[in-house]
Structure formats: C-alpha cells, structure tokens
Write a protein that holds these residues in place. Structure first.
Motif, PDB file in Angstrom:
ATOM      1  N   LYS A 209       0.851  -1.186   0.000  1.00 24.90           N
ATOM      2  CA  LYS A 209       0.000   0.000   0.000  1.00 24.90           C
ATOM      3  C   LYS A 209       0.883   1.232   0.000  1.00 24.90           C
ATOM      4  CE  LYS A 209      -3.502   2.447   2.721  1.00 24.90           C
ATOM      5  NZ  LYS A 209      -4.257   2.493   4.013  1.00 24.90           N
ATOM      6  N   ALA A 210       0.666   2.109  -0.976  1.00 26.72           N
ATOM      7  CA  ALA A 210       1.463   3.328  -1.077  1.00 26.72           C
ATOM      8  C   ALA A 210       1.062   4.336  -0.005  1.00 26.72           C
ATOM      9  CB  ALA A 210       1.295   3.944  -2.464  1.00 26.72           C
ATOM     10  N   ALA A 211       2.027   5.132   0.398  1.00 32.05           N
ATOM     11  CA  ALA A 211       1.781   6.202   1.382  1.00 32.05           C
ATOM     12  C   ALA A 211       2.949   7.180   1.326  1.00 32.05           C
ATOM     13  CB  ALA A 211       1.635   5.634   2.791  1.00 32.05           C
ATOM     14  N   HIS A 212       2.723   8.393   1.833  1.00 30.18           N
ATOM     15  CA  HIS A 212       3.786   9.382   1.903  1.00 30.18           C
ATOM     16  C   HIS A 212       4.818   8.909   2.934  1.00 30.18           C
ATOM     17  CE1 HIS A 212       5.951  13.125   2.561  1.00 30.18           C
ATOM     18  NE2 HIS A 212       5.335  13.625   1.466  1.00 30.18           N
ATOM     19  N   ALA A 213       6.074   8.887   2.529  1.00 32.53           N
ATOM     20  CA  ALA A 213       7.117   8.335   3.402  1.00 32.53           C
ATOM     21  C   ALA A 213       7.388   9.206   4.615  1.00 32.53           C
ATOM     22  CB  ALA A 213       8.407   8.141   2.613  1.00 32.53           C
ATOM     23  N   GLY A 214       6.995  10.513   4.547  1.00 31.74           N
ATOM     24  CA  GLY A 214       7.268  11.385   5.682  1.00 31.74           C
ATOM     25  C   GLY A 214       6.098  11.537   6.613  1.00 31.74           C
ATOM     26  N   SER A 215       4.932  11.917   6.065  1.00 28.25           N
ATOM     27  CA  SER A 215       3.787  12.230   6.911  1.00 28.25           C
ATOM     28  C   SER A 215       2.841  11.072   7.163  1.00 28.25           C
ATOM     29  CB  SER A 215       3.002  13.396   6.290  1.00 28.25           C
ATOM     30  OG  SER A 215       2.545  13.038   4.995  1.00 28.25           O
ATOM     31  N   SER A 216       2.903  10.012   6.310  1.00 23.25           N
ATOM     32  CA  SER A 216       1.934   8.913   6.469  1.00 23.25           C
ATOM     33  C   SER A 216       2.603   7.544   6.411  1.00 23.25           C
ATOM     34  CB  SER A 216       0.862   8.996   5.367  1.00 23.25           C
ATOM     35  OG  SER A 216       0.242  10.256   5.322  1.00 23.25           O
ATOM     36  N   HIS A 217       3.823   7.484   6.844  1.00 26.76           N
ATOM     37  CA  HIS A 217       4.589   6.240   6.723  1.00 26.76           C
ATOM     38  C   HIS A 217       3.878   5.051   7.365  1.00 26.76           C
ATOM     39  CE1 HIS A 217       7.851   3.315   7.480  1.00 26.76           C
ATOM     40  NE2 HIS A 217       8.424   3.840   6.399  1.00 26.76           N
ATOM     41  N   ALA A 218       3.258   5.280   8.520  1.00 24.31           N
ATOM     42  CA  ALA A 218       2.621   4.182   9.258  1.00 24.31           C
ATOM     43  C   ALA A 218       1.414   3.620   8.517  1.00 24.31           C
ATOM     44  CB  ALA A 218       2.194   4.661  10.646  1.00 24.31           C
ATOM     45  N   GLU A 219       0.849   4.397   7.606  1.00 23.79           N
ATOM     46  CA  GLU A 219      -0.324   3.931   6.877  1.00 23.79           C
ATOM     47  C   GLU A 219       0.055   3.063   5.670  1.00 23.79           C
ATOM     48  OE1 GLU A 219      -2.645   7.321   5.819  1.00 23.79           O
ATOM     49  OE2 GLU A 219      -2.641   8.138   7.867  1.00 23.79           O
ATOM     50  N   GLY A 220       1.312   3.062   5.315  1.00 25.86           N
ATOM     51  CA  GLY A 220       1.742   2.311   4.143  1.00 25.86           C
ATOM     52  C   GLY A 220       2.090   0.860   4.463  1.00 25.86           C
ATOM     53  N   ILE A 221       2.119   0.031   3.438  1.00 26.51           N
ATOM     54  CA  ILE A 221       2.606  -1.355   3.542  1.00 26.51           C
ATOM     55  C   ILE A 221       3.705  -1.504   2.500  1.00 26.51           C
ATOM     56  CG2 ILE A 221       2.041  -3.804   3.347  1.00 26.51           C
ATOM     57  CD1 ILE A 221      -0.831  -3.134   4.041  1.00 26.51           C
TER      58      ILE A 221
END
Length: 412
Positions: A209-221
C-alpha cells in the motif's frame, strides 16, 4: 577392429564438410531472424538431400521464429535413430557486425572462429559426416535403419513446441536420441552429457500500500520489505548436496524514495537433476504466496510459475547407451567420460522418447561469446576442426554397437 578405412573415408570428407560449415556459419540465424533461420534450414536440407533425406518444414508456434526442420529417411527395420541439432544461434546481425564476428579459420591455432561453429552448426555437419560414412561403409545398416534428423528453429530460447512436434514424428520407443551439442575435451577425454538439470521459473510479486514516506509512513505497507522475506526464503532452498540451485536474478520495486512502495517483483529460476527434488522446491516456492496482513503491515505475495522444463536424469538406459559410445571410443584409442550438465538443451524435451546422449558434437569452446579482447584473454566461439574425424568415428561405431552390427563396417 580395423578402423583405418573409416578414418580414411572421414578424413577425405573434411574439405566438403568444412565447405558446408562455412556456408552455414555465414548465414545469420539469430533466433528471431526468421528469414535467416529459414534460409539456413533450406541449405541444411540441401546438404542432406544427397543422402536421400526428405525435408519437412514445420512453422514454429511463435511467428517471430523460423520453421523447424525434419529430415526423414525411412528404413526397413524397427530401429529408429533420432539425431538432433538446431538452426538458431544467439547472435543478432548487428552484434556480428559490431564485433567483426564471422567465419575465421585460424590454422595456426587449430581453430575456426565464427557464430555457431560449435553451437551447433558444427554438430549438424558432424551428423552429415556420420550418415555419409554409414551409407558408404555400412550400406545395409544405413538402408535398414529409420533415420530422423530434427533441427529446432528456436532452441536458444527453449521453446517447447519443438518437443511436441518431434514427438509427433518420433513417438516414445526410439532406439536412441542423439543430441549433437558441442562436447568439450578435458585431459584428452571427450565429455559426453548423460543428464541435464530441469528448470522452473517464477515471478514473485508483493502487493502493498502506497503512502507518503514522511507524513503517512505508518499507513503504508512496504512491498519491497515484504518481498525481501519471500526472496530470502526462496534462495535458502538451494541445496548443493541435492543438486538444487535457486537463483534470484531480477528484482524491481518502488518509484521514488519519498513514497512507501506499493509493489515489488522478483524473478527467479531453480534447477535440479532429480525431478522429485525440483518438484519439492517448486512446492516450497509456491507456498510463499500469502494473502498478507494489513494489521501487521504485511503485503500480499503472489507467486506465478512462468514456465518449466523437465529434467533429464541419468538412468540405466542412458548408461547402457553411453557404454556403447565408451566401447567405440576405446576401440579407436580414445576416451569418453559421462558428465552431468546444468544447462538446458533439446535433450530435456526429448529424453522421454528413448535412451539419450548429448554433447556428441565436435570439440570447441566459448559458445555464446562474440567478443575478442586486445590482450587475448577473451576470444569468441570456435570449433576445433581436428575433432571432427575422431568424434564422427566414435559416433559411427557407437551407433553400430548399439544396433549390434559393428561387424558390417566395411574393412573392419
């Protein structure tokens, strides 16, 4: 056995044999050079026409490939000998031009350089010499045996349709399947191939799952991180004791560093001599597929088999066939050695048709190489013309011993 008449006759044929080889090598027959492969096929058919072989051109399944060539000469007995070569090489026309890679006899080195000289146009010419010798010196055997020469248009990419088309023309039950890939010489002994590894290729894809590496890192897979575990598990299946290798050769993933990557892929192949070992490894790799767990940031892993090639294991029939060639070599004061080979050939697809030997072609080296370095440490593909007569003689006597008819060789 008096083998001198055989040696003398084969030696007398070398000038014509090398003329055929030169004409073949000067035709570019890169696998996807369809026109070149077909031109070579017609020339090859012409070479064997004088021996009474009728050609059949069979279109490849892939329209970018040339036609497979089958040369048939029916006999009066039940003995069925399948002789195998291929038409294609790995060198595109522009590579041959760039590297100035062409027919180049170097008598001071005892070599002839050129594309396909040993892999495998030299093997095709050796078949021509063998059959010519049998026609001249063992005419009854030649006339009574069912001969089928099968030449693959796309061996270098291991397309499976050639095996299917060949089995249609030569069902299981052949007296022998003889493959004329080049055979090395080590320590004065010719190597004959008596087994080859099977291969299976896989693509592993991690879906994250893509996510912003700075502000939303925890939401990514992170697909790359998830793929790493699967890749390491696959590579760990390698077992040299079992003759199994698993090679992860390609890996891709992500787009930019400030984005959690949502997808990553890896491509791998595995090889083993033992079909059961290969199958167990395939099962283990396929078990790496998972649905993933978003709560633990684990991506879904998809595993797809992209193709497999059956192995050719050494068995009692192969060893009995090899012994005929070993006895033939000994009678000529030569030696042959039974060796396994990890690379693939048409033997993988045809060994189920009958007892099989490979590496029966002439001696040479550096197949698939077109480059020559200034310091001489790297030279392109070459064949040793001095190996044609002894290898042809070993094959002639090996075939006669297999058929139990060596006494019919004139002058023996």
């Amino acid at each position: 056995m008096n083998s001198q008449p055989l040696i003398n006759w084969l030696t007398s044929q070398m000038p014509e044999a090398l003329e055929w080889l030169e004409r073949m090598v000067r035709i570019n027959s890169f696998t996807t050079n369809r026109e070149g492969v077909n031109i070579l096929g017609k020339l090859t058919a012409d070479a064997f026409a004088e021996l009474g072989f009728e050609p059949e051109f069979v279109p490849s399944t892939d329209p970018t490939h040339g036609s497979h060539l089958y040369l048939q000469r029916p006999g009066a007995t039940g003995a069925q000998i399948l002789l195998v070569s291929h038409l294609d090489t790995v060198f595109p026309p522009e590579e041959e031009l760039r590297e100035n890679f062409q027919w180049e006899p170097m008598p001071e080195e005892g070599r002839i350089y050129g594309p396909g000289t040993v892999d495998i146009k030299g093997g095709t010419v050796l078949i021509w010499m063998i059959l010519g010798a049998l026609q001249r010196l063992a005419p009854t055997v030649f006339e009574e045996t069912n001969w089928l020469i099968a030449l693959n248009a796309s061996e270098e990419v291991m397309s499976a349709d050639f095996g299917v088309r060949t089995a249609e023309r030569n069902p299981p039950g052949a007296t022998a399947v003889l493959v004329y890939e080049g055979g090395p010489m080590v320590g004065g002994a010719y190597h004959l191939v008596t087994s080859r590894k099977g291969r299976a290729s896989y693509r592993l894809t991690a879906h994250g799952k893509a996510a912003h590496a700075g502000s939303s890192h925890a939401e990514g897979i992170n697909a790359i991180v998830g793929l790493v575990d699967a890749v390491k598990a696959a590579a760990a299946l390698t077992s040299y004791d079992d003759g199994l290798t698993v090679n992860v050769g390609v890996i891709h993933g992500g787009t930019v560093t400030n984005r959690v990557p949502h997808e990553a892929t890896a491509e791998l192949e595995m090889r083993a001599f033992d079909p059961h070992v290969l199958k167990e490894a395939q099962t283990a790799v396929e078990a790496l597929a998972t649905e993933g767990d978003p709560s633990r940031s684990e991506p879904r892993i998809e595993v797809i088999c992209e193709g497999d090639t059956p192995g050719w294991p050494n068995d009692e029939r192969t060893q009995q066939l090899f012994q005929c060639w070993a006895d033939a070599a000994a009678s000529l004061d030569h030696q042959v050695i039974s060796v396994p080979r990890g690379g693939l050939s048409d033997a993988n697809y045809l060994c189920h048709l009958g007892p099989t030997l490979d590496g029966l072609g002439p001696f040479g080296a550096n197949a698939h190489c077109s480059e020559r370095s200034a310091d001489g440490t790297k030279v392109p593909e070459y064949v040793v013309p001095a190996s044609f007569v002894p290898k042809a003689a070993i094959n002639v006597l090996g075939i006669l011993k297999l058929l139990g008819r060596e006494a019919e060789l004139e002058g023996a």
